[in-house]
Design a protein around this motif. Structure first.
Motif, PDB file in Angstrom:
ATOM      1  N   UNK A   1       0.891  -1.038  -0.115  1.00 54.76           N
ATOM      2  CA  UNK A   1      -0.092   0.017   0.129  1.00 54.76           C
ATOM      3  C   UNK A   1       0.900   1.206   0.140  1.00 54.76           C
ATOM      4  N   UNK A   2       1.233   1.787  -1.063  1.00 49.75           N
ATOM      5  CA  UNK A   2       2.061   3.109  -1.254  1.00 49.75           C
ATOM      6  C   UNK A   2       1.145   4.272  -1.451  1.00 49.75           C
ATOM      7  N   UNK A   3       0.502   4.684  -0.375  1.00 52.89           N
ATOM      8  CA  UNK A   3      -0.528   5.850  -0.461  1.00 52.89           C
ATOM      9  C   UNK A   3       0.031   6.838   0.615  1.00 52.89           C
ATOM     10  N   UNK A   4      -0.294   8.156   0.243  1.00 50.94           N
ATOM     11  CA  UNK A   4       0.303   9.032   1.124  1.00 50.94           C
ATOM     12  C   UNK A   4      -0.609  10.343   1.030  1.00 50.94           C
ATOM     13  N   UNK A   5      -1.048  10.617   2.541  1.00 54.79           N
ATOM     14  CA  UNK A   5      -2.209  11.454   2.539  1.00 54.79           C
ATOM     15  C   UNK A   5      -1.575  12.912   2.301  1.00 54.79           C
ATOM     16  N   UNK A   6      -2.473  13.911   1.972  1.00 51.50           N
ATOM     17  CA  UNK A   6      -1.883  15.431   1.551  1.00 51.50           C
ATOM     18  C   UNK A   6      -1.222  15.795   2.773  1.00 51.50           C
ATOM     19  N   UNK A   7      -1.730  15.584   4.080  1.00 50.46           N
ATOM     20  CA  UNK A   7      -1.215  16.077   5.324  1.00 50.46           C
ATOM     21  C   UNK A   7       0.240  15.704   5.366  1.00 50.46           C
ATOM     22  N   UNK A   8       0.212  14.345   5.014  1.00 53.20           N
ATOM     23  CA  UNK A   8       1.805  13.793   5.219  1.00 53.20           C
ATOM     24  C   UNK A   8       2.849  14.413   4.241  1.00 53.20           C
ATOM     25  N   UNK A   9       2.168  14.584   2.970  1.00 55.31           N
ATOM     26  CA  UNK A   9       3.039  15.121   1.787  1.00 55.31           C
ATOM     27  C   UNK A   9       3.466  16.641   2.379  1.00 55.31           C
ATOM     28  N   UNK A  10       2.600  17.440   2.833  1.00 53.52           N
ATOM     29  CA  UNK A  10       2.895  18.802   3.161  1.00 53.52           C
ATOM     30  C   UNK A  10       3.704  18.803   4.189  1.00 53.52           C
ATOM     31  N   UNK A  11       3.817  18.156   5.356  1.00 56.85           N
ATOM     32  CA  UNK A  11       4.880  17.890   6.600  1.00 56.85           C
ATOM     33  C   UNK A  11       5.899  17.509   5.955  1.00 56.85           C
ATOM     34  N   UNK A  12       5.913  16.360   5.065  1.00 58.14           N
ATOM     35  CA  UNK A  12       7.471  16.227   4.575  1.00 58.14           C
ATOM     36  C   UNK A  12       7.903  17.254   3.704  1.00 58.14           C
ATOM     37  N   UNK A  13       7.144  17.944   2.983  1.00 55.64           N
ATOM     38  CA  UNK A  13       7.753  19.177   2.367  1.00 55.64           C
ATOM     39  C   UNK A  13       8.306  19.983   3.140  1.00 55.64           C
ATOM     40  N   UNK A  14       7.542  20.481   4.244  1.00 55.42           N
ATOM     41  CA  UNK A  14       7.888  21.371   5.297  1.00 55.42           C
ATOM     42  C   UNK A  14       9.392  21.164   5.786  1.00 55.42           C
ATOM     43  N   UNK A  15       9.429  19.688   6.380  1.00 54.30           N
ATOM     44  CA  UNK A  15      10.406  19.240   6.855  1.00 54.30           C
ATOM     45  C   UNK A  15      11.604  19.401   6.060  1.00 54.30           C
ATOM     46  N   UNK A  16      11.533  19.028   4.462  1.00 49.82           N
ATOM     47  CA  UNK A  16      12.576  19.291   3.585  1.00 49.82           C
ATOM     48  C   UNK A  16      13.138  20.502   3.533  1.00 49.82           C
ATOM     49  N   UNK A  17      12.063  21.680   3.337  1.00 49.72           N
ATOM     50  CA  UNK A  17      12.542  22.901   3.408  1.00 49.72           C
ATOM     51  C   UNK A  17      13.331  23.573   4.749  1.00 49.72           C
ATOM     52  N   UNK A  18      12.922  22.919   5.651  1.00 46.61           N
ATOM     53  CA  UNK A  18      13.463  23.280   6.966  1.00 46.61           C
ATOM     54  C   UNK A  18      15.049  22.838   7.214  1.00 46.61           C
ATOM     55  N   UNK A  19      15.214  21.717   6.506  1.00 43.97           N
ATOM     56  CA  UNK A  19      16.600  20.869   6.194  1.00 43.97           C
ATOM     57  C   UNK A  19      17.494  21.853   5.576  1.00 43.97           C
ATOM     58  N   UNK A  20      16.966  22.644   4.517  1.00 43.20           N
ATOM     59  CA  UNK A  20      17.784  23.523   3.773  1.00 43.20           C
ATOM     60  C   UNK A  20      18.243  24.859   4.488  1.00 43.20           C
ATOM     61  N   UNK A  21      17.779  24.953   5.593  1.00 45.54           N
ATOM     62  CA  UNK A  21      17.856  26.428   6.165  1.00 45.54           C
ATOM     63  C   UNK A  21      19.249  26.314   6.682  1.00 45.54           C
ATOM     64  N   UNK A  22      20.023  27.633   6.753  1.00 41.40           N
ATOM     65  CA  UNK A  22      21.563  27.628   6.861  1.00 41.40           C
ATOM     66  C   UNK A  22      21.598  28.894   8.228  1.00 41.40           C
ATOM     67  N   UNK A  23      22.876  28.558   8.691  1.00 41.44           N
ATOM     68  CA  UNK A  23      22.823  29.652   9.926  1.00 41.44           C
ATOM     69  C   UNK A  23      23.489  30.886   9.120  1.00 41.44           C
ATOM     70  N   UNK A  24      23.550  31.984   9.901  1.00 44.04           N
ATOM     71  CA  UNK A  24      23.996  33.271   9.530  1.00 44.04           C
ATOM     72  C   UNK A  24      25.544  33.328   9.669  1.00 44.04           C
ATOM     73  N   UNK A  25      26.380  33.653   8.578  1.00 38.36           N
ATOM     74  CA  UNK A  25      28.075  33.671   8.864  1.00 38.36           C
ATOM     75  C   UNK A  25      28.174  34.867   9.780  1.00 38.36           C
ATOM     76  N   UNK A  26      29.327  34.553  10.283  1.00 43.94           N
ATOM     77  CA  UNK A  26      29.742  35.432  11.369  1.00 43.94           C
ATOM     78  C   UNK A  26      30.957  36.256  10.605  1.00 43.94           C
TER      79      UNK A  26
END
Length: 111
Positions: A14-39
């Motif tokens: 059963x390879x089904x993904x709910x829209x809520x899970x898809x949105x949460x995964x995309x938000x998680x992946x965007x958060x992983x791209x966050x970078x820190x401010x250079x000093x």
């Protein structure tokens, strides 16, 4: 039917993904791209401040690179106001288009 009940077969089939899970995964992946401010060191900060003051005094256009956690933003304009109390500048980009930029958000300045 026997294969579906073995090991992880039921969930593998059963390879089904709910829209809520898809949105949460995309938000998680965007958060992983966050970078820190250079000093920035003191010498670089003094160079940035000197260029901003020069733009203010001579009314010459400069490009200010502002930090953003995902992608830096380049703004081109003339410094028309310096607020030392709040440590921010007013960068005018057109006739009526301007931005207030905090000094600690500036990464670099290009003349």
């Amino acid at each position: 039917m026997g294969k579906k009940l073995e090991a992880n077969g039921l969930f593998e089939s059963s390879r089904m993904m709910l829209p809520e899970h898809r949105e949460a995964y995309q938000a998680y992946m965007r958060e992983q791209e966050r970078r820190g401010k250079p000093v920035l060191d003191d010498q670089e900060m003094q160079r940035i401040e000197q260029t901003l003051i020069e733009s203010y005094n001579r009314r010459m256009p400069i490009t200010v690179v502002v930090f953003n956690p995902f992608d830096d933003e380049e703004l081109r304009g003339i410094v028309t106001n310096v607020n030392t109390g709040l440590r921010e500048i007013k960068l005018v980009r057109g006739d009526e288009d301007y931005s207030w930029i905090k000094l600690e958000e500036i990464i670099s300045v290009i003349t």
